[in-house]
Design an enzyme around this catalytic site. Structure first.
Site, PDB file in Angstrom:
ATOM      1  N   PRO A 230       8.865  -2.454  -3.448  1.00 27.73           N
ATOM      2  CA  PRO A 230       8.454  -3.463  -2.468  1.00 27.73           C
ATOM      3  C   PRO A 230       6.930  -3.621  -2.459  1.00 27.73           C
ATOM      4  CG  PRO A 230       9.722  -1.677  -1.422  1.00 27.73           C
ATOM      5  CD  PRO A 230       9.512  -1.282  -2.847  1.00 27.73           C
TER       6      PRO A 230
ATOM      7  N   GLY B  67       2.724   0.556   0.230  1.00 35.26           N
ATOM      8  CA  GLY B  67       2.200   1.896  -0.047  1.00 35.26           C
ATOM      9  C   GLY B  67       2.910   2.601  -1.184  1.00 35.26           C
ATOM     10  N   LEU B  68       3.680   1.849  -1.980  1.00 34.67           N
ATOM     11  CA  LEU B  68       4.420   2.476  -3.084  1.00 34.67           C
ATOM     12  C   LEU B  68       3.827   2.132  -4.459  1.00 34.67           C
ATOM     13  CD1 LEU B  68       8.108   2.002  -1.823  1.00 34.67           C
ATOM     14  CD2 LEU B  68       6.768   4.096  -1.826  1.00 34.67           C
ATOM     15  N   GLY B  69       2.639   1.562  -4.459  1.00 30.40           N
ATOM     16  CA  GLY B  69       1.948   1.341  -5.738  1.00 30.40           C
ATOM     17  C   GLY B  69       2.460   0.145  -6.524  1.00 30.40           C
ATOM     18  N   SER B  70       2.983  -0.872  -5.824  1.00 31.47           N
ATOM     19  CA  SER B  70       3.569  -2.015  -6.542  1.00 31.47           C
ATOM     20  C   SER B  70       2.537  -2.745  -7.411  1.00 31.47           C
ATOM     21  CB  SER B  70       4.188  -2.998  -5.557  1.00 31.47           C
ATOM     22  OG  SER B  70       3.200  -3.487  -4.684  1.00 31.47           O
TER      23      SER B  70
ATOM     24  N   ALA C 171      -0.275  -1.593  -8.815  1.00 34.70           N
ATOM     25  CA  ALA C 171      -0.651  -0.791  -9.993  1.00 34.70           C
ATOM     26  C   ALA C 171       0.483  -0.779 -11.016  1.00 34.70           C
ATOM     27  CB  ALA C 171      -1.004   0.631  -9.562  1.00 34.70           C
ATOM     28  N   ALA C 172       1.724  -0.692 -10.526  1.00 33.40           N
ATOM     29  CA  ALA C 172       2.864  -0.670 -11.456  1.00 33.40           C
ATOM     30  C   ALA C 172       2.977  -1.998 -12.199  1.00 33.40           C
ATOM     31  CB  ALA C 172       4.155  -0.371 -10.696  1.00 33.40           C
TER      32      ALA C 172
ATOM     33  N   ASP D 166      -3.830   5.464  -7.254  1.00 33.39           N
ATOM     34  CA  ASP D 166      -2.603   4.726  -7.575  1.00 33.39           C
ATOM     35  C   ASP D 166      -2.468   4.511  -9.080  1.00 33.39           C
ATOM     36  OD1 ASP D 166      -2.360   4.522  -4.840  1.00 33.39           O
ATOM     37  OD2 ASP D 166      -1.884   2.394  -4.833  1.00 33.39           O
TER      38      ASP D 166
HETATM   39  O1  PMV Z   1      -1.510   1.628   0.164  1.00 32.02           O
HETATM   40  P1  PMV Z   1      -1.603   2.257  -1.163  1.00 32.02           P
HETATM   41  O2  PMV Z   1      -0.347   2.790  -1.669  1.00 32.02           O
HETATM   42  O3  PMV Z   1      -2.276   1.385  -2.170  1.00 32.02           O
HETATM   43  O4  PMV Z   1      -2.491   3.565  -1.017  1.00 32.02           O
HETATM   44  C1  PMV Z   1      -3.819   3.486  -0.739  1.00 32.02           C
HETATM   45  C2  PMV Z   1      -4.420   4.840  -0.610  1.00 32.02           C
HETATM   46  C3  PMV Z   1      -5.761   4.810   0.072  1.00 32.02           C
HETATM   47  O5  PMV Z   1      -6.245   6.141   0.036  1.00 32.02           O
HETATM   48  C4  PMV Z   1      -5.629   4.355   1.513  1.00 32.02           C
HETATM   49  C5  PMV Z   1      -6.748   3.898  -0.638  1.00 32.02           C
HETATM   50  C6  PMV Z   1      -7.164   4.390  -1.996  1.00 32.02           C
HETATM   51  O6  PMV Z   1      -7.687   3.559  -2.752  1.00 32.02           O
HETATM   52  O7  PMV Z   1      -7.018   5.582  -2.322  1.00 32.02           O
END
Ligand code: PMV
Length: 320
Positions: A100, A104-107, A109-110, A151
């Site tokens: 999704p 916060g699951l790295g969509s 970057a993936a 990520d």
């Molecule tokens: O929301 P995400 O999964 O992209 O995680 C971000 C993690 C943070 O520490 C909040 C930001 C970062 O760039 O590390």
């Protein structure tokens, strides 16, 4: 729609941050691991123009248009072609993702990593993970502004990491196996905003913000030792304490707190938000006995999607 089994695809996994998000932006360590069962896949088809299609959008790129350089999808393609010393391949790339977006699951970057791999196939070249990691990091800047780099590292290398910004990757030592239940609030929250708010908090309340960030760094180090020695109770405690500190940094939300409380009340060993916060996903450490109960409790507490995933030992197990 998933690709048919006979279609060749190029892919990358999702990721979860176990501890240390936000503090990692300020030089503290963080721990993250790939979720290999949730993937973004890209297939390549012949085409007269560069075209990229996902389940919800369809874009044809005019390569002469300078505005496209701010587009993360185009950038993942053009930076990969540039790194391989080739022109942009005129192909139709189709995307299918199980991760999704903005949760916060790295969509993001993936997607960049899978596109980079598909582009290198289209150009009949090999892209090594070091170069791909740099490319995905550059694209993450377009999505997030000031990403730490965690990520892209986890998604490209697909390995659990102890990550410190700007330092070489440390592959994490894992003894024992850890099961996590992940609950999605269903609220899409851009990481750029929560990272910006922590930056504002750092400017307005530098002392308390710095001490929360340092305390998170200590928890990450304790969690690294817990994972290396198989201390599941200690790991859970570190996760719950980390959630409290993320609340202090103002990046939790009533919905995330409700899911974290529901996990803890139903027998989880520790729970916290994962990723940028304000919405997106939370993660709870469970045992084989509590996985079902915690999963149900998260659904009752409002999670729109719940799944479980396991972080497995990467150490030689002693022969019994
Ligand atoms: O929301 P995400 O999964 O992209 O995680 C971000 C993690 C943070 O520490 C909040 C930001 C970062 O760039 O590390």
């Amino acid at each position: 729609m998933p690709f048919p089994a006979n279609v060749q695809t190029y892919s990358a996994p999702g990721k979860l941050i176990l501890l240390g998000e936000h503090a990692v932006v300020y030089g503290q360590p963080a721990i993250a691991f790939p979720v290999s069962e949730l993937r973004t896949r890209v297939a390549v088809h012949p085409a007269p123009q560069l075209r990229v299609t996902s389940a919800i959008w369809d874009r044809t790129y005019q390569i002469a248009d300078p505005a496209i350089h701010a587009d993360p999808v185009y950038s993942a393609i053009s930076l990969t072609a540039e790194a391989l010393g080739c022109p942009i391949p005129l192909r139709h790339f189709t995307i299918e993702s199980e991760i999704p977006a903005a949760g916060g699951l790295g969509s993001g970057a993936a997607l960049s990593a899978a596109l980079g791999r598909a582009v290198s196939f289209a150009l009949d070249r090999q892209i090594d993970n070091e170069s791909l990691n740099q490319i995905v990091f550059q694209v993450e800047r377009l999505y997030h502004g000031t990403p730490s780099g965690i990520d892209n590292t986890v998604v490209v290398f697909e390995t659990p990491v102890y990550f410190v910004r700007g330092q070489p990757i440390e592959h994490l030592r894992i003894s024992g196996s850890y099961t996590f239940v992940v609950g999605d609030t269903g609220i899409r929250a851009p990481t750029r905003e929560s990272v910006g708010d922590v930056r504002a908090l750092m400017a307005s309340k530098p002392d308390t913000t710095t001490s929360a960030i340092d305390a998170i760094g200590h928890l990450v180090d304790r969690a690294r030792s817990a994972l290396a020695t198989g201390n599941v109770i200690e790991l859970g405690r570190c996760m719950s304490d980390n959630h409290g500190l993320l609340q202090e940094l103002t990046v939790s939300s009533p919905e995330l707190d409700r899911l974290v409380e529901a996990a803890e009340a139903s027998g989880s060993l520790g729970a916290k938000l994962s990723g940028g916060g304000r919405g997106g996903n939370m993660i709870a450490l469970v045992s084989a006995d509590t996985v079902e109960r915690v999963s149900k409790a998260l659904g009752v507490a409002g999670a729109v999607r719940v799944f479980s995933t396991t972080l497995k030992s990467n150490q030689e197990e002693p022969i019994a």
